[in-house]
Design a protein around this motif. Structure first.
Motif: not given
Length: 315
Positions: A5-7, A33-42
């Motif tokens: 889980x990245x962001x 590339x890691x088949x993971x999730x990508x989050x956005x934070x403001x």
């Protein structure tokens, strides 16, 4: 889907430039590339400088390049109560205290061999041992900030790009602010609380934040949360040797988007800056396949205007 889980956590204080979007791209590529999730934070706690139109712009910029996110974006200005609860938890453990010092007072009190961090002179602990009576008296004339009692001794971690990193927070920074005297959570507290709440496993960000990581690790430990892994990438610098700033101009993403530029040209340039291409246009599919942490540069990238104009086809 993996547990990765990245962001990307931008501050909407201006239009995003190529350095900002490079960090977003690399974080997105690492997650995909890691088949993971990508989050956005403001990260909009600087309410004097953060503007709603900049939030709209950055979301359009990300979508224009094809960088999507997997969950509803988290907005820090909506999370005051969460940060207050974290501060209360630290207070119950005796790990924070009110500080009534002004910046001028800290500067006057700090002297060699005290350390110097990006926040300024090392805090000398002026308010660390005030009695409750003294705190009450000081509070009559000035609202306090709250400082975390930094643990002495070295904090060590291994950055995925930069390698081993060590810092004695107490010696270099001293007790650091976790809530400002206007009642707003500091960056250090908010980022730790939010990464824990969203179960972030990997943080990719600019290396200007490398030295703040030991403080965040101490806060994770104090709050009982699992710290993510870190990867700090060298910044993109201008020809003047200064890092790119959020200012209007030909290389703001919104400006390039509004001019009808092919986004694959931008991706190709960002890939070249990241050891992932030769500067020719690239697609996200191609970049996910070629992404490698080992390929990333370990020195700052210089954005030369002539090269930018040629790479982006702006002649």
């Amino acid at each position: 889907m993996s547990d990765f889980r990245g962001r990307f956590a931008p501050s909407p204080t201006g239009r995003m430039h190529l350095g900002n979007i490079r960090s977003a791209l690399l974080g997105w590529l690492q997650a995909r590339a890691a088949h993971g999730r990508f989050l956005l934070r403001i990260e909009d706690l600087d309410r004097a400088r953060c503007k709603p139109q900049y939030v709209d712009d950055l979301m359009r910029d990300l979508r224009w390049l094809g960088l999507d996110w997997d969950e509803t974006p988290l907005v820090q200005s909506q999370r005051d109560e969460v940060y207050r609860e974290a501060l209360s938890s630290l207070e119950r453990e005796g790990l924070v205290y009110p500080c009534f010092c002004t910046r001028a007072e800290i500067a006057r009190a700090a002297s060699a061999p005290h350390g110097l961090s990006e926040e300024g002179p090392r805090y000398p602990g002026t308010c660390a041992r005030l009695t409750r009576e003294q705190q009450a008296e000081r509070a009559k004339t000035r609202p306090p900030a709250w400082r975390f009692r930094a643990r002495s001794g070295e904090v060590r971690f291994v950055d995925a790009l930069m390698g081993p990193y060590t810092q004695d927070v107490e010696a270099v920074v001293g007790d650091f602010v976790v809530r400002r005297n206007d009642g707003v959570a500091s960056y250090q507290l908010a980022v730790v609380v939010d990464d824990a709440a969203t179960h972030i496993s990997h943080v990719l960000r600019g290396d200007d934040l490398l030295s703040s990581t030991p403080r965040q690790l101490q806060l994770h430990e104090a709050l009982g949360s699992q710290a993510p892994g870190f990867l700090h990438v060298p910044l993109v610098m201008g020809e003047d040797g200064k890092r790119l700033a959020k200012r209007e101009g030909a290389f703001a993403l919104a400006e390039l988007r509004e001019r009808g530029l092919d986004p694959e040209r931008v991706l190709g340039l960002l890939a070249a800056w990241s050891g992932l291409g030769d500067g020719t246009p690239r697609t996200l599919v191609e970049l996910v396949k070629s992404f490698s942490v080992e390929a990333l540069p370990r020195a700052p990238v210089v954005a030369k205007e002539a090269q930018l104009i040629e790479a982006l086809g702006l002649r």
